[in-house]
Design a protein around this motif. Structure first.
Motif, mmCIF file in Angstrom:
data_model
loop_
_atom_site.group_PDB
_atom_site.id
_atom_site.type_symbol
_atom_site.label_atom_id
_atom_site.label_comp_id
_atom_site.label_asym_id
_atom_site.label_seq_id
_atom_site.Cartn_x
_atom_site.Cartn_y
_atom_site.Cartn_z
ATOM 1 N N VAL A 90 20.528 36.039 -15.535
ATOM 2 C CA VAL A 90 20.926 37.414 -15.803
ATOM 3 C C VAL A 90 19.830 38.381 -15.334
ATOM 4 O O VAL A 90 18.642 38.148 -15.575
ATOM 5 N N PHE A 91 20.235 39.429 -14.645
ATOM 6 C CA PHE A 91 19.355 40.479 -14.106
ATOM 7 C C PHE A 91 18.460 39.986 -12.977
ATOM 8 O O PHE A 91 17.610 40.736 -12.499
ATOM 9 N N GLN A 92 18.633 38.758 -12.515
ATOM 10 C CA GLN A 92 17.758 38.221 -11.474
ATOM 11 C C GLN A 92 18.340 38.520 -10.093
ATOM 12 O O GLN A 92 19.520 38.317 -9.850
ATOM 13 N N CYS A 93 17.482 38.987 -9.188
ATOM 14 C CA CYS A 93 17.871 39.334 -7.821
ATOM 15 C C CYS A 93 17.419 38.221 -6.882
ATOM 16 O O CYS A 93 16.215 37.948 -6.775
ATOM 17 N N THR A 94 18.373 37.594 -6.191
ATOM 18 C CA THR A 94 18.068 36.441 -5.345
ATOM 19 C C THR A 94 18.939 36.471 -4.094
ATOM 20 O O THR A 94 19.863 37.256 -3.958
ATOM 21 N N GLY A 95 18.620 35.554 -3.189
ATOM 22 C CA GLY A 95 19.422 35.373 -1.983
ATOM 23 C C GLY A 95 18.887 34.211 -1.182
ATOM 24 O O GLY A 95 18.047 33.439 -1.657
ATOM 25 N N LEU A 96 19.370 34.088 0.057
ATOM 26 C CA LEU A 96 18.918 33.062 0.986
ATOM 27 C C LEU A 96 18.289 33.753 2.185
ATOM 28 O O LEU A 96 18.880 34.679 2.757
ATOM 29 N N ASN A 97 17.094 33.291 2.593
ATOM 30 C CA ASN A 97 16.425 33.904 3.739
ATOM 31 C C ASN A 97 16.960 33.326 5.051
ATOM 32 O O ASN A 97 17.897 32.516 5.056
ATOM 33 N N THR A 98 16.382 33.738 6.182
ATOM 34 C CA THR A 98 16.899 33.304 7.481
ATOM 35 C C THR A 98 16.699 31.809 7.711
ATOM 36 O O THR A 98 17.350 31.229 8.585
ATOM 37 N N ALA A 99 15.804 31.192 6.943
ATOM 38 C CA ALA A 99 15.617 29.740 7.015
ATOM 39 C C ALA A 99 16.508 29.008 6.015
ATOM 40 O O ALA A 99 16.337 27.810 5.791
ATOM 41 N N ASP A 100 17.457 29.742 5.412
ATOM 42 C CA ASP A 100 18.382 29.192 4.427
ATOM 43 C C ASP A 100 17.653 28.690 3.184
ATOM 44 O O ASP A 100 18.072 27.740 2.535
ATOM 45 N N GLN A 101 16.551 29.373 2.844
ATOM 46 C CA GLN A 101 15.766 29.039 1.655
ATOM 47 C C GLN A 101 15.981 30.095 0.577
ATOM 48 O O GLN A 101 16.132 31.286 0.861
ATOM 49 N N TYR A 102 15.970 29.629 -0.648
ATOM 50 C CA TYR A 102 16.194 30.481 -1.815
ATOM 51 C C TYR A 102 15.000 31.404 -2.037
ATOM 52 O O TYR A 102 13.853 30.964 -2.017
ATOM 53 N N VAL A 105 22.388 40.575 -7.501
ATOM 54 C CA VAL A 105 21.967 40.453 -8.901
ATOM 55 C C VAL A 105 22.898 39.522 -9.676
ATOM 56 O O VAL A 105 24.074 39.386 -9.349
ATOM 57 N N HIS A 106 22.359 38.940 -10.769
ATOM 58 C CA HIS A 106 23.060 38.013 -11.678
ATOM 59 C C HIS A 106 23.397 36.725 -10.925
ATOM 60 O O HIS A 106 24.519 36.492 -10.489
ATOM 61 N N ASP A 107 22.395 35.887 -10.806
ATOM 62 C CA ASP A 107 22.333 34.793 -9.856
ATOM 63 C C ASP A 107 22.852 33.474 -10.411
ATOM 64 O O ASP A 107 22.459 33.040 -11.493
ATOM 65 N N LEU A 108 23.721 32.810 -9.627
ATOM 66 C CA LEU A 108 24.144 31.436 -9.882
ATOM 67 C C LEU A 108 23.653 30.487 -8.790
ATOM 68 O O LEU A 108 23.981 29.299 -8.815
ATOM 69 N N LEU A 109 22.888 30.989 -7.826
ATOM 70 C CA LEU A 109 22.372 30.137 -6.753
ATOM 71 C C LEU A 109 21.273 29.210 -7.258
ATOM 72 O O LEU A 109 21.243 28.026 -6.924
ATOM 73 N N GLY A 110 20.353 29.775 -8.007
ATOM 74 C CA GLY A 110 19.220 29.001 -8.481
ATOM 75 C C GLY A 110 19.477 28.398 -9.847
ATOM 76 O O GLY A 110 20.571 28.483 -10.393
ATOM 77 N N SER A 111 18.476 27.779 -10.384
ATOM 78 C CA SER A 111 18.563 27.207 -11.723
ATOM 79 C C SER A 111 17.439 27.782 -12.570
ATOM 80 O O SER A 111 16.773 28.734 -12.176
ATOM 81 N N ARG A 112 17.240 27.187 -13.729
ATOM 82 C CA ARG A 112 16.180 27.605 -14.632
ATOM 83 C C ARG A 112 14.837 27.069 -14.146
ATOM 84 O O ARG A 112 14.778 25.977 -13.562
#
Length: 283
Positions: free
Chosen positions: A179-191, A130-137
């Motif tokens: 803020v409050f956003q849940c994110t990560g990278l999948n097995t293909a290294d995609q957001y 949670v609270h993501d800096l990986l992605g953008s707007r």
């Protein structure tokens, strides 16, 4: 996979040293006064000032909702939050006692997170945090690219409208803290993005290390439980909710011994002799 050490390792008593007891006392909230409170409606944005030594809080008063946050030095908006370096100096998802850092040539903490009700979320079964800096707007340009359609209430556009009264433009809007956003990278290294885990009443709170201009967009994707693009995409307006912002002044006694952080004292010669070039003065 081996747990590799962080690439950016400070020396002892270096820039990452933080007085957790000081910030915990602020988080306890015993000696503060509410000086501003407002609600940002769905699919819109608002900008506001937070003086150094104050605290601001973002709340999900009506339920889960993602917000996109920008920060500038109020007195010199060329200094602004640097999401990429914050990812490297702190982590890709931030929480209590993490800081958001400014761009070059300043490179100093702009805020310190003092309270986060989602701090215990950790990492879920999909690798989401949670609270993501990986992605953008989200923005109308990528939406046009993906769908061929115009949509004027993406976070980028909401932030543009929010900062215009302060003399800033689209070129000043920058990569965000989601803020409050849940994110990560999948097995293909995609957001990837998941449904927001925040519930009604959750909040994240920031201590302003310098005078700030803040801007927040209530994401048009709402709680991100509905796909925004692809074959299953539909309008997520039913899962859009407002966000509330509160600003607090702190009792002066709480700030005893604290001072605003200085920019990094690098002379900005970049290997050149001072007589070789005339640089504009940094503000």
């Amino acid at each position: 996979m081996a747990d590799q050490p962080a690439a950016y390792q400070p020396s002892a008593n270096g820039a990452f040293a933080i007085d957790k007891a000081f910030y915990q006392t602020i988080a306890d909230g015993d000696k503060r006064t509410l000086v501003d409170r407002f609600v940002i409606p769905i699919r819109s944005g608002q900008a506001w000032k937070v003086p150094a030594g104050h605290v601001f809080r973002i709340l999900t008063n009506d339920g889960p909702q993602v917000g996109d946050l920008n920060l500038w030095n109020y007195n010199n908006p060329r200094e602004r939050m640097w999401a990429a370096r914050t990812r490297q100096l702190q982590k890709a998802h931030v929480s209590t006692f993490d800081r958001l850092w400014s761009n070059l040539p300043y490179l100093r903490p702009m805020v310190t997170i003092t309270h986060d009700t989602l701090a215990d979320y950790g990492i879920d079964e999909d690798g989401g945090r949670v609270h993501d800096l990986l992605g953008s707007r989200c923005d109308p340009y990528v939406n046009k690219l993906l769908t061929g359609e115009d949509f004027h209430f993406h976070c980028h556009s909401n932030l543009v409208r929010a900062v215009l009264p302060y003399g800033l433009t689209e070129f000043d809007v920058h990569d965000v803290l989601n803020v409050f956003q849940c994110t990560g990278l999948n097995t293909a290294d995609q957001y990837f993005m998941k449904a927001c885990p925040a519930q009604k009443g959750d909040f994240i709170e920031f201590f302003a290390e310098i005078d700030l201009l803040c801007a927040l967009s209530t994401c048009p994707g709402g709680d991100l439980s509905v796909p925004l693009w692809g074959p299953d995409a539909r309008d997520p307006i039913d899962v859009c909710r407002p966000l509330t912002v509160e600003v607090f002044a702190l009792d002066s006694g709480l700030l005893k011994g604290w001072s605003q952080p200085e920019p990094v004292h690098y002379p900005a010669l970049h290997g050149m002799h001072p007589d070789q070039v005339k640089w504009p003065q940094s503000q």
